[in-house]
Design a protein around this motif. Structure first.
Motif, short mmCIF file in Angstrom:
data_model
loop_
_atom_site.label_atom_id
_atom_site.label_comp_id
_atom_site.label_asym_id
_atom_site.label_seq_id
_atom_site.Cartn_x
_atom_site.Cartn_y
_atom_site.Cartn_z
N GLU A 1 59.48 23.83 45.73
CA GLU A 1 58.44 23.72 44.72
C GLU A 1 58.82 22.72 43.62
O GLU A 1 57.98 22.09 43.01
CB GLU A 1 58.17 25.10 44.10
CG GLU A 1 57.56 26.11 45.05
CD GLU A 1 56.20 25.68 45.54
OE1 GLU A 1 55.49 24.95 44.80
OE2 GLU A 1 55.82 26.04 46.66
N GLU A 2 60.16 22.56 43.37
CA GLU A 2 60.56 21.66 42.32
C GLU A 2 60.31 20.21 42.66
O GLU A 2 60.32 19.33 41.77
CB GLU A 2 62.03 21.87 41.97
CG GLU A 2 63.00 21.39 43.05
CD GLU A 2 63.17 22.39 44.19
OE1 GLU A 2 62.48 23.42 44.14
OE2 GLU A 2 63.99 22.15 45.09
N GLU A 3 60.08 19.92 43.93
CA GLU A 3 59.86 18.54 44.33
C GLU A 3 58.38 18.19 44.43
O GLU A 3 58.02 17.12 44.89
CB GLU A 3 60.52 18.29 45.70
CG GLU A 3 62.01 18.46 45.67
CD GLU A 3 62.62 18.25 47.04
OE1 GLU A 3 63.81 18.50 47.20
OE2 GLU A 3 61.87 17.82 47.94
N GLU A 4 57.53 19.11 44.04
CA GLU A 4 56.10 18.88 44.18
C GLU A 4 55.65 17.60 43.49
O GLU A 4 54.77 16.91 43.96
CB GLU A 4 55.31 20.06 43.60
CG GLU A 4 55.42 21.33 44.42
CD GLU A 4 54.63 21.24 45.70
OE1 GLU A 4 53.80 20.31 45.83
OE2 GLU A 4 54.83 22.08 46.58
N GLY A 5 56.27 17.26 42.34
CA GLY A 5 55.80 16.08 41.62
C GLY A 5 56.69 14.87 41.74
O GLY A 5 56.55 13.92 40.99
N ILE B 1 48.42 14.19 37.13
CA ILE B 1 47.83 14.85 38.30
C ILE B 1 46.86 15.91 37.81
O ILE B 1 47.20 16.74 36.96
CB ILE B 1 48.92 15.50 39.18
CG1 ILE B 1 49.87 14.42 39.68
CG2 ILE B 1 48.31 16.26 40.34
CD1 ILE B 1 51.02 14.96 40.51
N SER B 2 45.65 15.89 38.37
CA SER B 2 44.59 16.76 37.85
C SER B 2 44.51 18.11 38.56
O SER B 2 43.64 18.90 38.26
CB SER B 2 43.23 16.05 38.00
OG SER B 2 42.96 15.80 39.37
N GLU C 1 45.63 25.42 50.08
CA GLU C 1 44.59 24.65 49.38
C GLU C 1 45.19 23.85 48.24
O GLU C 1 44.80 22.70 47.99
CB GLU C 1 43.51 25.60 48.88
CG GLU C 1 42.65 26.20 50.00
CD GLU C 1 41.70 27.26 49.47
OE1 GLU C 1 41.78 27.59 48.26
OE2 GLU C 1 40.88 27.76 50.27
N GLN C 2 46.15 24.47 47.54
CA GLN C 2 46.80 23.74 46.45
C GLN C 2 47.57 22.54 46.98
O GLN C 2 47.54 21.45 46.38
CB GLN C 2 47.74 24.69 45.69
CG GLN C 2 46.99 25.74 44.87
CD GLN C 2 47.92 26.79 44.31
OE1 GLN C 2 49.11 26.82 44.64
NE2 GLN C 2 47.39 27.65 43.46
N LEU D 1 46.90 18.78 46.08
CA LEU D 1 47.99 17.94 45.60
C LEU D 1 48.13 16.70 46.47
O LEU D 1 48.33 15.58 45.97
CB LEU D 1 49.30 18.73 45.58
CG LEU D 1 50.53 18.01 45.03
CD1 LEU D 1 50.30 17.58 43.59
CD2 LEU D 1 51.76 18.91 45.14
N LYS D 2 48.02 16.91 47.78
CA LYS D 2 48.10 15.78 48.70
C LYS D 2 46.97 14.79 48.45
O LYS D 2 47.17 13.57 48.41
CB LYS D 2 48.05 16.29 50.14
CG LYS D 2 48.16 15.22 51.20
CD LYS D 2 48.09 15.83 52.59
CE LYS D 2 48.13 14.75 53.66
NZ LYS D 2 48.04 15.32 55.03
N ASP D 3 45.77 15.34 48.25
CA ASP D 3 44.62 14.47 47.96
C ASP D 3 44.83 13.70 46.66
O ASP D 3 44.49 12.51 46.55
CB ASP D 3 43.34 15.29 47.89
CG ASP D 3 42.93 15.86 49.24
OD1 ASP D 3 43.42 15.35 50.26
OD2 ASP D 3 42.12 16.81 49.27
N GLU D 4 45.39 14.40 45.66
CA GLU D 4 45.61 13.75 44.37
C GLU D 4 46.67 12.66 44.49
O GLU D 4 46.55 11.59 43.90
CB GLU D 4 46.04 14.79 43.34
CG GLU D 4 46.12 14.27 41.91
CD GLU D 4 44.77 13.91 41.34
OE1 GLU D 4 44.72 13.21 40.32
OE2 GLU D 4 43.74 14.33 41.94
#
Length: 735
Positions: free
Chosen positions: A497-501, A509-510, A684-685, A689-692
């Protein structure tokens, strides 16, 4: 029939007729449905029970050349009899020559322990036409044997070599008593999917082949008579049942009368081996709304309601126009209608369009019926319209088009109707099946569902092979979606989870993450969930893809699970019953349950739902299971809301929940729906996130491209300016 054990073992080349056998019959559960067509029995004097006088030296019939599978089937029966088994089933497609197998068994099978004294055969059928057909066939092939009929006013002696009996007549009064059990070697049941009805059970009990319990013990399910097989006596005959629709999942267990299906060959196998005519299928979506059509006790549509919905001028015109567009070049079309009124009205519609269509119903005089049938066989008119007359035991091989003008919820009735057109005939290239599909949110059996496809799938002149490929394509698409989901979940776990961004520093990121969601999210099921509510009238709740639950009473529930093979591919469906353990066993949760597999091996959701719903229909509180019940629209009860409020830390609870909505949510929560929802939310998240990320990546690329374009344009401007100045210098030098 994948759900039934077919362990035949090695087939021997020949079975000695006088061989003595010992009994050791295993028992398995075979699911079956008894859908019968009730018809009045004619008391025509032409039917006589007396033996047919035979010539002192009767001519032997010419040797019969058996097809390969017919010989395999007969040997399978003889092999299992040699192993001590007495109650055997044969599953063969319509048009496979079941009557031929019957007659061969009469000649080649001997009683396991009394071959010298037990020599008689009893053939049981459930319709007048089948009685006449079987008796005629036996007389042709066994002119040296006495053949008698037991039906209506025709009384047999009980001592004939072969007796063909109507089941309704033979169990009437004391007529069964004249048949002495110890004198019979073989009991044959044609269309044996009816064999779980009371009449058949009474007859088979007389011959020692079943033991009928009157009432289920208190606390046990009252889902049908309790059948417990006892040991077979030496005087018990062999029972062989044959049907084209043995593969059933409607809850009525053929295992009450049969122990094993010893041979199976369905229409798919026989078409591939060129024993049956190829078929092509077309579905026509009509505007008929079947949502208000009630169910009959058989589980199919109520015929009166169905006729009112289907038999309209508009629908009949659509039916005839569809036939004209798709099958105008066909020589012999058989049409299946709802009832006699529908037959007459649809016949009139065909005639109004210039088509010679003629009816045959239960009201048609016997002589008229025979003449009309012979004319149809001779192709003197193109369309024969009927209702419930030709679904079973009819040999009209010239049929090259089947028009299904009556919707059904019975997969087996659908197979029987389609089977009318599958026999081979000279000059017949294939048979065109046209299915007029009505609009229904649940329960309808159509050509697509027969092949394991979604009920909404429309097909146009597809062959069996093409339908199979379409099914495989849909399964591959579903499997691809599943594998993609699992791969993304695994990738997310590895990434952490820490690598999400990571890699997006400085970019906004919206995507929004929240711990509070509306409880209605628990009711947002996948496409498969929408399908199960169309297939069933009961309150099935989809927990996840391939997992569905129907809550009953007192902690009991039914669960449908789609199994997976070793490679993780989606396979067959299994129905499991869970019962609450008694208090003396545990004081734990209501859902600590004992588990019993009721059905296994169903190839489609429609099959397993049909079986599960039949079991549910036997439940005392059946009305509590209907998802259309008016009480489900009332406001949620206080206990329901109190339970849901325990999830306030995760979900907001709307105040306008209905009883039905709250019940479905609670079912999902209790059976793992919350965990599945959380998985879906995370997915979905991740997708958002992938779409963003893709949006940001695209924005970066666009900005870089813009900068490059601006730089290029600036270089061009600089170059043009430089050239302009050079020109000015040149001009200045000239002057």
């Amino acid at each position: 029939m994948r759900a039934v054990s077919r362990n035949i073992g090695a087939l021997t080349a020949a079975i000695p007729q006088q061989q003595r056998y010992q009994r050791s019959a295993p028992s398995i559960s075979i699911e079956s449905n008894g859908i019968s067509t009730s018809r009045s029995i004619s008391t025509t004097p032409a039917l006589s029970a007396s033996p047919i006088p035979s010539d002192p030296t009767p001519a032997s019939p010419p040797p019969l050349q058996l097809r390969t599978y017919q010989e395999e089937c007969i040997r399978a029966v003889l092999e299992h009899v040699s192993l001590g088994e007495r109650r055997l089933g044969i599953s063969l497609a319509t048009g496979s020559g079941k009557t031929v197998i019957f007659t061969q068994l009469i000649e080649r099978l001997t009683h396991p322990s009394r071959p010298a004294t037990a020599t008689q055969t009893l053939i049981l059928v459930h319709r007048k036409e089948l009685v006449e057909q079987a008796a005629s066939h036996c007389r042709r092939h066994y002119p040296h044997l006495t053949v008698e009929i037991e039906m209506a006013t025709a009384h047999s002696s009980g001592t004939a070599d072969i007796t063909v009996a109507s089941i309704m007549s033979v169990v009437s009064g004391e007529r069964i008593e004249k048949f002495e059990r110890e004198r019979f070697k073989l009991i044959l049941i044609d269309e044996c999917h009816h064999a779980v009805s009371k009449g058949y059970l009474k007859c088979l009990e007389h011959f020692g082949l079943v033991k009928v319990g009157a009432v289920a013990k208190e606390g046990e399910d009252s889902w049908g008579p309790d059948m417990a097989m006892g040991g077979f006596g030496k005087d018990t005959p062999v029972l062989v049942g044959v049907s084209a629709t043995m593969s059933r999942f409607d809850g009525l267990k053929l295992g009450k009368v049969l122990d094993r299906i010893v041979y199976h060959k369905d229409y798919m196998d026989m078409i591939a081996d060129n024993w049956l005519s190829p078929c092509k299928f077309t579905t026509v979506q009509t505007r008929v709304d079947l949502s208000d059509v009630r169910d009959a006790s058989t589980g199919d549509f109520n015929l009166s309601d169905l006729e009112r919905a289907v038999n309209t001028k508009e629908t009949n015109n659509v039916t005839v126009r569809s036939w004209l567009q798709k099958a105008d070049d066909r020589h012999s079309t058989i049409v299946f209608c709802v009832n006699i009124q529908h037959v007459n009205d649809l016949c009139d519609t065909f005639r109004n369009h210039g088509i010679d269509a003629r009816p045959i119903t239960s009201n048609t005089l016997l002589q008229v019926r025979r003449e009309r049938l012979e004319e149809f066989r001779a192709r003197k008119f193109p369309v024969l319209v009927n209702c419930g007359v030709f679904t079973e035991g009819t040999d009209i091989p010239n049929i090259d088009c089947v028009l299904l003008a009556r919707p059904t919820k019975s997969r087996n009735l659908l197979v029987q109707m389609i089977g009318r057109g599958m026999r081979l005939f000279p000059g017949k290239a294939d048979c065109h099946i046209i299915d007029m599909v009505g609009v229904l949110k649940r329960g309808i059996a159509t050509v697509p569902t027969l092949f394991g496809l979604d009920p909404d799938e429309l097909v146009d002149e597809l062959t069996v092979e093409q339908l199979q490929k379409l099914k495989e394509k849909r399964e591959r698409e579903a499997e691809k979606r599943r594998l993609e989901l699992e791969a993304e979940q695994e990738e997310a776990r590895e990434r952490g989870e820490e690598e999400e961004g990571s890699g997006l520093e400085g970019m906004k990121i919206s995507v929004q993450f929240t711990d509070y969601e509306n409880v209605f999210d628990l009711l947002k099921d996948a496409r498969e969930s929408c399908g199960i509510r169309r297939l069933s009238q009961y309150t099935w709740v989809t927990i996840s893809a391939g997992k569905h639950v129907l809550p009953l009473k007192a902690g009991r529930y039914l669960k449908i699970v789609r199994e997976r093979d070793g490679a993780g591919r989606a396979g067959t469906f299994t129905l499991i019953e869970y019962n609450k353990l008694p208090p003396e066993v545990t004081k734990a949760s209501t859902f600590l349950s004992n588990r019993r597999i009721v059905m296994a091996g169903a190839e489609s959701l429609a099959d397993i739902i049909q079986g599960a719903d039949t079991l549910a229909a036997k439940h005392k509180a059946r009305n509590l299971l209907l998802h259309s019940a008016p009480w489900r629209r009332r406001p949620a009860s206080e206990p329901q809301l109190a339970f849901l409020h325990t999830f306030r830390d995760k979900y907001t609870i709307p105040e306008d929940l209905t009883i039905g909505q709250a019940g479905d949510i609670i079912t999902k929560l209790r059976h793992g729906g919350l965990k599945e929802l959380e998985k879906r939310k995370k997915q979905e998240q991740r997708e958002r996130l992938k779409d963003e990320r893709e949006r940001i990546r695209d924005e970066k690329a666009r900005m870089k491209a813009k900068v490059r374009e601006e730089a290029r344009e600036q270089r061009l401007r600089d170059k043009e300016e430089k050239l302009r100045r050079l020109e000015e210098v040149k001009v200045g030098r000239l002057f």
